[in-house]
Design a protein around this motif. Sequence first.
Motif, PDB file in Angstrom:
ATOM      1  N   MET A  74       3.134  -9.755  -6.731  1.00  0.00           N
ATOM      2  CA  MET A  74       2.966  -8.640  -5.795  1.00  0.00           C
ATOM      3  C   MET A  74       1.842  -7.763  -6.300  1.00  0.00           C
ATOM      4  O   MET A  74       1.706  -7.539  -7.506  1.00  0.00           O
ATOM      5  N   PHE A  75       1.039  -7.251  -5.383  1.00  0.00           N
ATOM      6  CA  PHE A  75      -0.038  -6.334  -5.718  1.00  0.00           C
ATOM      7  C   PHE A  75       0.275  -4.969  -5.124  1.00  0.00           C
ATOM      8  O   PHE A  75       0.765  -4.879  -4.002  1.00  0.00           O
ATOM      9  N   VAL A  76      -0.006  -3.922  -5.888  1.00  0.00           N
ATOM     10  CA  VAL A  76       0.262  -2.558  -5.441  1.00  0.00           C
ATOM     11  C   VAL A  76      -1.052  -1.800  -5.403  1.00  0.00           C
ATOM     12  O   VAL A  76      -1.815  -1.802  -6.365  1.00  0.00           O
ATOM     13  N   LYS A  77      -1.304  -1.175  -4.250  1.00  0.00           N
ATOM     14  CA  LYS A  77      -2.519  -0.375  -4.067  1.00  0.00           C
ATOM     15  C   LYS A  77      -2.079   1.013  -3.635  1.00  0.00           C
ATOM     16  O   LYS A  77      -1.286   1.158  -2.713  1.00  0.00           O
ATOM     17  N   GLY A  78      -2.558   2.036  -4.306  1.00  0.00           N
ATOM     18  CA  GLY A  78      -2.171   3.403  -3.976  1.00  0.00           C
ATOM     19  C   GLY A  78      -3.366   4.272  -3.660  1.00  0.00           C
ATOM     20  O   GLY A  78      -4.472   4.029  -4.134  1.00  0.00           O
ATOM     21  N   ASP A  79      -3.119   5.283  -2.835  1.00  0.00           N
ATOM     22  CA  ASP A  79      -4.158   6.270  -2.545  1.00  0.00           C
ATOM     23  C   ASP A  79      -4.456   7.081  -3.802  1.00  0.00           C
ATOM     24  O   ASP A  79      -3.677   7.127  -4.746  1.00  0.00           O
ATOM     25  N   ASP A  80      -5.581   7.777  -3.778  1.00  0.00           N
ATOM     26  CA  ASP A  80      -5.957   8.610  -4.918  1.00  0.00           C
ATOM     27  C   ASP A  80      -5.014   9.796  -5.100  1.00  0.00           C
ATOM     28  O   ASP A  80      -4.831  10.283  -6.203  1.00  0.00           O
ATOM     29  N   ASP A  81      -4.420  10.275  -4.010  1.00  0.00           N
ATOM     30  CA  ASP A  81      -3.566  11.466  -4.073  1.00  0.00           C
ATOM     31  C   ASP A  81      -2.112  11.156  -4.407  1.00  0.00           C
ATOM     32  O   ASP A  81      -1.300  12.062  -4.519  1.00  0.00           O
ATOM     33  N   VAL A  82      -1.773   9.884  -4.582  1.00  0.00           N
ATOM     34  CA  VAL A  82      -0.389   9.494  -4.848  1.00  0.00           C
ATOM     35  C   VAL A  82      -0.127   9.593  -6.347  1.00  0.00           C
ATOM     36  O   VAL A  82      -0.949   9.181  -7.160  1.00  0.00           O
ATOM     37  N   ASN A  83       1.031  10.159  -6.704  1.00  0.00           N
ATOM     38  CA  ASN A  83       1.419  10.252  -8.111  1.00  0.00           C
ATOM     39  C   ASN A  83       1.753   8.865  -8.647  1.00  0.00           C
ATOM     40  O   ASN A  83       2.247   8.003  -7.912  1.00  0.00           O
ATOM     41  N   TYR A  84       1.536   8.688  -9.939  1.00  0.00           N
ATOM     42  CA  TYR A  84       1.860   7.388 -10.530  1.00  0.00           C
ATOM     43  C   TYR A  84       3.362   7.129 -10.512  1.00  0.00           C
ATOM     44  O   TYR A  84       3.790   5.978 -10.460  1.00  0.00           O
ATOM     45  N   ALA A  85       4.170   8.175 -10.511  1.00  0.00           N
ATOM     46  CA  ALA A  85       5.627   7.992 -10.450  1.00  0.00           C
ATOM     47  C   ALA A  85       6.023   7.284  -9.154  1.00  0.00           C
ATOM     48  O   ALA A  85       6.941   6.459  -9.146  1.00  0.00           O
ATOM     49  N   GLN A  86       5.313   7.573  -8.070  1.00  0.00           N
ATOM     50  CA  GLN A  86       5.606   6.909  -6.798  1.00  0.00           C
ATOM     51  C   GLN A  86       5.163   5.447  -6.833  1.00  0.00           C
ATOM     52  O   GLN A  86       5.805   4.585  -6.246  1.00  0.00           O
ATOM     53  N   SER A 124       0.853  -1.186   0.000  1.00  0.00           N
ATOM     54  CA  SER A 124       0.000   0.000   0.000  1.00  0.00           C
ATOM     55  C   SER A 124       0.889   1.236   0.000  1.00  0.00           C
ATOM     56  O   SER A 124       1.805   1.344   0.809  1.00  0.00           O
ATOM     57  N   VAL A 125       0.612   2.142  -0.914  1.00  0.00           N
ATOM     58  CA  VAL A 125       1.334   3.410  -0.991  1.00  0.00           C
ATOM     59  C   VAL A 125       0.357   4.474  -0.521  1.00  0.00           C
ATOM     60  O   VAL A 125      -0.620   4.774  -1.191  1.00  0.00           O
ATOM     61  N   LEU A 126       0.638   5.031   0.656  1.00  0.00           N
ATOM     62  CA  LEU A 126      -0.287   5.944   1.308  1.00  0.00           C
ATOM     63  C   LEU A 126       0.230   7.373   1.241  1.00  0.00           C
ATOM     64  O   LEU A 126       1.419   7.617   1.463  1.00  0.00           O
ATOM     65  N   HIS A 127      -0.667   8.291   0.969  1.00  0.00           N
ATOM     66  CA  HIS A 127      -0.310   9.708   0.892  1.00  0.00           C
ATOM     67  C   HIS A 127      -0.200  10.268   2.308  1.00  0.00           C
ATOM     68  O   HIS A 127      -1.067  10.048   3.146  1.00  0.00           O
TER      69      HIS A 127
END
Length: 144
Positions: free
Chosen positions: A105-117, A66-69
């Motif tokens: 591996m699965f990646v889940k990101g917040d809505d405010d996270v840039n795609y580069a991250q 999870s990539v959290l802002h």
Amino acid sequence: MAMTNSNGLRGISSDINVTPLIDVLLVLLIIFMVIVPAVPKGLGAIIPKSSVDAPPQGGTQDIVISVLHTAGERVAYKINQESVSGDDLLARLTAIYENRAERVMFVKGDDDVNYAQIAEVIDVGHLAGVDQVGLMTPKVLAGQ
């Protein structure tokens, strides 16, 4: 070129002979139909398995990053709800995937996270030995 005009008088007319133009057009059409590019193929998408449908596999579970802002431009990382710093992410993923046969591996990101991250996390996963990366979107999480 014809030698008569619309008045019935003899003379030179300036009508264009379109037959050669149509021939060229048809040849170009055939060329572009034959040399059509292959259908573009994107990345293969994989979806997390439902825990209801799948039998237990001896303790192997899907790894979700999870990539959290957070405040500012920084992001926080979690591996299956366990917080990890950005510096330790590669070491932790390498330790997780070194003895696994299924390297997904699965990646889940917040809505405010840039795609580069998100792309950085995918690159770290590839460096750790991950073969397949799945992106978890709101539709995937909703089961659609």
